[in-house]
Design a protein around this motif. Structure first.
Motif, PDB file in Angstrom:
ATOM      1  N   ASP A  25     107.736  -7.880 -62.779  1.00 65.71           N
ATOM      2  CA  ASP A  25     108.263  -6.703 -62.095  1.00 65.71           C
ATOM      3  C   ASP A  25     109.361  -6.067 -62.945  1.00 65.71           C
ATOM      4  O   ASP A  25     109.547  -6.430 -64.106  1.00 65.71           O
ATOM      5  N   ASP A  60     103.758  -5.308 -60.823  1.00 66.45           N
ATOM      6  CA  ASP A  60     104.054  -3.951 -60.363  1.00 66.45           C
ATOM      7  C   ASP A  60     103.804  -2.935 -61.470  1.00 66.45           C
ATOM      8  O   ASP A  60     103.349  -3.272 -62.563  1.00 66.45           O
ATOM      9  N   VAL A  61     104.096  -1.684 -61.167  1.00 70.88           N
ATOM     10  CA  VAL A  61     103.796  -0.595 -62.092  1.00 70.88           C
ATOM     11  C   VAL A  61     104.592  -0.721 -63.398  1.00 70.88           C
ATOM     12  O   VAL A  61     104.107  -0.317 -64.454  1.00 70.88           O
ATOM     13  N   ARG A  91      94.067  -5.700 -58.537  1.00 75.15           N
ATOM     14  CA  ARG A  91      94.287  -4.729 -57.461  1.00 75.15           C
ATOM     15  C   ARG A  91      95.230  -3.621 -57.904  1.00 75.15           C
ATOM     16  O   ARG A  91      94.992  -2.446 -57.614  1.00 75.15           O
ATOM     17  N   VAL A  92      96.295  -3.965 -58.605  1.00 78.00           N
ATOM     18  CA  VAL A  92      97.245  -2.945 -59.072  1.00 78.00           C
ATOM     19  C   VAL A  92      96.549  -1.988 -60.035  1.00 78.00           C
ATOM     20  O   VAL A  92      96.694  -0.770 -59.924  1.00 78.00           O
ATOM     21  N   LEU A  96      96.083   1.931 -58.885  1.00 75.83           N
ATOM     22  CA  LEU A  96      96.741   2.965 -59.683  1.00 75.83           C
ATOM     23  C   LEU A  96      95.755   3.750 -60.541  1.00 75.83           C
ATOM     24  O   LEU A  96      96.132   4.731 -61.183  1.00 75.83           O
TER      25      LEU A  96
END
Length: 124
Positions: A25, A60-61, A91-92, A96
Motif C-alpha cells: 500500500d 492498492d493503486v 481483482r485490483v 482498475l
C-alpha cells in the motif's frame, strides 16, 4: 506505521524471481518500486524477471503504479516481465482496468511475445 510486507529475490536458472508477501500500500509502495527497479537493473537483457505476488493479501493503486513503473523500466531494458498474482492483486488489476499486457508496455509476455502471462488463481 508501515504495513507488514517482505521481499525476497532469487535466481531460478536464468530467471530472476522477486517474491513479495504481505500487504502492499501507500506506506511501502516506494520500497516495492525500488525492489522491482533494482531487480530489473540486475536482470540481463532478454532474460525474464518473475514478480511473484501470489502471497500478497492487500494491493492498492499505489502498488499498481509501482508495478507499472517497473514494467516501463523492464521494457526499456528489454527484460521480459512475468507476473504471478494473488486473487487480491488480480481483482485490483481488473477493477482498475489496468492493461498489463499492452504491446507498447512490454509487460507479461510469453517467450514468443504474443499472449499475456498472468497467473491468477481463482478466489475461494
Amino acid at each position: 506505521m508501515d504495513s507488514p510486507v517482505s521481499f525476497g529475490t532469487s535466481m531460478v536458472g536464468d530467471e530472476r524471481v522477486v517474491t513479495v508477501t504481505g500487504e502492499l500500500d501507500l506506506t511501502n509502495c516506494s520500497t516495492f518500486e525500488k525492489a522491482l527497479l533494482t531487480a530489473v537493473a540486475a536482470t540481463r537483457r532478454g532474460c525474464e524477471l518473475v514478480v511473484d505476488l501470489s502471497g500478497v493479501r492487500f494491493f492498492d493503486v499505489s502498488a499498481l503504479r509501482a508495478l507499472l513503473a517497473a514494467a516501463d523500466a523492464a521494457q526499456a531494458a528489454r527484460v521480459r516481465l512475468r507476473l504471478t498474482a494473488s486473487p487480491v492483486v488480480g481483482r485490483v488489476i481488473d477493477v482498475l482496468g489496468a492493461d498489463l499486457s499492452r504491446a507498447d508496455r512490454g509487460l507479461i509476455r510469453t517467450p514468443d511475445g504474443v499472449r499475456p502471462r498472468i497467473s491468477i488463481p481463482p478466489s475461494t
